[in-house]
Design an enzyme around this catalytic site. Structure first.
Site, short mmCIF file in Angstrom:
data_model
loop_
_atom_site.label_atom_id
_atom_site.label_comp_id
_atom_site.label_asym_id
_atom_site.label_seq_id
_atom_site.Cartn_x
_atom_site.Cartn_y
_atom_site.Cartn_z
CG ASP A 149 4.73 -1.98 9.95
OD1 ASP A 149 4.77 -2.31 11.15
OD2 ASP A 149 3.94 -2.50 9.13
NE ARG A 169 -2.66 -1.66 3.17
CZ ARG A 169 -3.07 -1.60 4.44
NH1 ARG A 169 -3.97 -0.71 4.80
NH2 ARG A 169 -2.59 -2.43 5.34
N GLY A 210 -6.26 -7.47 15.78
CA GLY A 210 -6.59 -8.57 16.67
C GLY A 210 -7.26 -7.99 17.91
NE ARG A 238 29.23 23.12 -2.78
CZ ARG A 238 29.99 23.16 -3.87
NH1 ARG A 238 30.24 24.31 -4.48
NH2 ARG A 238 30.50 22.05 -4.37
C1 UD1 Z 1 -0.85 -8.23 13.41
C2 UD1 Z 1 -1.45 -9.07 14.52
C3 UD1 Z 1 -2.72 -8.43 15.05
C4 UD1 Z 1 -2.42 -7.01 15.50
C5 UD1 Z 1 -1.78 -6.23 14.37
C6 UD1 Z 1 -1.32 -4.89 14.87
C7 UD1 Z 1 -0.91 -11.38 13.98
C8 UD1 Z 1 -1.39 -12.64 13.40
N1 UD1 Z 1 -1.76 -10.38 14.00
O1 UD1 Z 1 -1.81 -8.28 12.34
O2 UD1 Z 1 -3.22 -9.16 16.15
O3 UD1 Z 1 -3.61 -6.39 15.90
O4 UD1 Z 1 -0.61 -6.92 13.87
O5 UD1 Z 1 -0.84 -4.11 13.80
O6 UD1 Z 1 0.21 -11.32 14.46
N2 UD1 Z 1 5.49 -9.68 8.95
C9 UD1 Z 1 6.58 -10.39 8.57
N3 UD1 Z 1 6.42 -11.64 8.05
C10 UD1 Z 1 5.21 -12.20 7.91
C11 UD1 Z 1 4.07 -11.45 8.29
C12 UD1 Z 1 4.24 -10.19 8.80
O7 UD1 Z 1 7.72 -9.93 8.70
O8 UD1 Z 1 5.15 -13.33 7.43
C13 UD1 Z 1 5.66 -8.33 9.47
C14 UD1 Z 1 5.09 -7.28 8.56
O9 UD1 Z 1 6.09 -6.78 7.70
C15 UD1 Z 1 4.61 -6.22 9.52
C16 UD1 Z 1 4.26 -6.99 10.77
O10 UD1 Z 1 4.93 -8.23 10.67
O11 UD1 Z 1 5.60 -5.30 9.84
C17 UD1 Z 1 2.78 -7.18 10.95
O12 UD1 Z 1 2.27 -7.95 9.90
P1 UD1 Z 1 0.81 -7.76 9.34
O13 UD1 Z 1 0.59 -8.74 8.28
O14 UD1 Z 1 0.58 -6.32 9.04
O15 UD1 Z 1 -0.07 -8.18 10.61
P2 UD1 Z 1 -1.55 -7.79 10.84
O16 UD1 Z 1 -2.41 -8.61 9.97
O17 UD1 Z 1 -1.71 -6.33 10.79
CA CA Z 2 -0.51 -4.45 9.99
#
Ligand code: UD1
Ligand code: CA
Length: 453
Positions: free
Chosen positions: A102, A16, A139, A332
């Protein structure tokens, strides 16, 4: 105190953001989101940090400014799967923070509170939660009638009544390292998204009758994730406010903090006034009683006390006390300006040292030069430092007086107390106390106008 480590998840693509750059390397006030998270973890006492990378792994690696470990998560199969990649790093000693790359606003303060809470309650896992107006997508934290933590359930797996809950999982935790590693072995991807969910580790830890709890933080901003350029701006505005307010609390006058951009790494001393629309970047230091007028950009520079800089750019340079710069000056990299000096309008200085009380008031270029004290540059001086192949150095000794519109063809030396005549092109050294003249003599042609016009 037991050992504290941190694992930071940064393997996701961040589609995004609509960017070729991986999400976590996008910057807020000159620093990547990931570096902010690493700094907060370090400030909260994490000695070792491991970053889980995946999408554009090399770019993320190169962007990190700290000595951290990296592990690769080839396919992004969920937050639990991401943490599994760091199992050797996690080991079986002490506690480990799990953070996201992030969420740049996570503060040392909140992390320290979570770690204290974790230790105080003898927890095997502590989840960081908060209460929000709109919990969509997050979550949810499920508690029983006595308010005891039961579980964290993903939005997509939640029932309609669970979706009404406004206490959300921030995604950040403090775990006992050994218990986390054991719980990771039990994870499955049997859920709505077919992912290995990190929050599911809490179930198996609780099944061992160990303490698991959610600490509710009232600092909503700390858990704000950045998924788009709009959110990057929003997080940036909060970061900007935090940095500027902290400076103001320490005695800096900032006229309009929403219009002033100062790096987290800058330090500014008391009674300095910062006008609007200034950009103070990198590891800049600014002394006491300075006035940084509007529209300056100052990058990785050291500014002494009582300095006045107005509408100018200063890059990787030092400026001594009581000196004035600008308006419209360009200093500079590699320049050192002395005390009580004046660098006026349309003056460019590059890789030069300029002594105390020296003045270049207007329209002058000083490049690759060593200039002494009490030197005066007349308007329109040019240090001709480049012959098309090499850059040469010019030396101007104390008390020299450079007449207006002088070209100093480098390498050349104007010795102490020497003068150059206005309009001269100086190609030979000028001895001490001499006047160097290098220009054609004027001839007047009598009655020329009457004959020709
Ligand atoms: C996650 C939580 C959710 C919480 C939310 C808060 C889980 C299953 N869910 O959901 O409970 O409310 O964060 O923002 O944990 N990432 C990886 N590898 C992966 C997946 C994710 O490095 O395989 C990293 C992403 O880059 C990101 C972070 O983990 O920085 C969160 O991943 P994201 O997929 O955004 O989790 P949510 O679905 O938002
Ligand atoms: Ca997220």
């Amino acid at each position: 105190m037991s050992k504290l480590k941190a694992v930071i998840l940064a393997a996701g693509a961040g589609t995004r953001m609509k960017s070729e750059l991986p999400k976590v390397v996008h910057k807020i006030l000159g620093k990547t989101m990931l570096d902010y998270v690493i700094e907060s973890a370090m400030e909260a006492g994490a000695d070792d940090i491991c970053v889980v990378i995946g999408h554009e792994a090399d770019t993320v690696k190169e962007a990190v400014s700290y000595d951290v470990e990296f592990v690769l998560q080839e396919d992004q199969l969920g937050t639990g799967h991401a943490v599994m990649q760091a199992k050797d790093f996690i080991g079986d000693e002490g506690n480990v923070l799990i953070l996201f790359g992030d969420t740049p606003l996570i503060s040392e303060d909140t992390l320290t509170k979570m770690v204290d809470y974790h230790i105080r309650h003898d927890n095997a896992a502590t989840l960081l939660s908060t209460i929000v107006e709109d919990p969509t997508g997050y979550g949810r934290i499920i508690r029983d009638e006595t308010h005891t933590f039961i579980k964290s359930i993903e939005h997509k797996d939640a029932t309609d009544s669970e979706k009404m809950i406004r206490e959300i999982n921030s995604g950040m935790y403090c775990f006992d390292a050994k218990e986390l590693n054991e719980a990771l072995k039990t994870l499955t991807n049997d859920n709505a998204q077919g992912e290995y969910y990190l929050p599911d580790t809490l179930k198996s830890i609780m099944a061992k009758r160990l303490n698991v709890n959610a600490m509710i933080s009232d600092r909503h901003e700390d858990i704000l994730g950045v998924n788009s350029k709009v959110q990057l701006y929003q997080a940036g505005a909060i970061m900007q406010k935090r940095i500027n307010f902290k400076l103001m609390e320490n005695g800096v006058t900032i006229m309009n903090p929403s219009n002033t951009y100062i790096s987290k790494d800058a330090s500014i001393d008391t009674d300095t006034t910062i006008y609007p629309n200034n950009h103070i970047e990198g590891k800049t230091t600014i002394g006491k009683n300075c006035i940084i007028g509007p529209n300056c950009r100052i990058v990785n520079s050291d500014i002494g006390n009582n300095v006045n800089i107005d509408g100018s750019t200063v890059l990787e340079s030092c400026i001594g006390a009581h000196t004035t710069v600008g308006p419209y000056a360009y200093i500079r990299p590699g320049s050192t300006i002395g005390n009580h000096a004046k660098i006026g309008d349309f003056v460019e200085v590059k890789n030069a040292t300029i002594g105390d009380y020296t003045k270049a008031s207007h329209l002058t270029y000083i490049g690759d030069a060593d200039v002494g004290n009490h030197v005066n540059f007349g308007c329109g001086t040019v240090v001709v430092n480049y012959d098309g192949v090499n850059k040469n150095r010019t030396i101007i000794e104390d008390n020299a007086f450079i007449g207006c519109n002088t070209n100093l063809v480098s390498p050349v030396k104007v010795d102490k107390s020497a003068y150059t005549a206005a309009g001269s092109t100086i190609t030979k050294d000028v001895p001490p106390y001499a006047l160097g003249i290098g220009r054609a003599r004027q001839t007047n042609i009598e009655e020329w106008v009457k004959r020709n016009r």
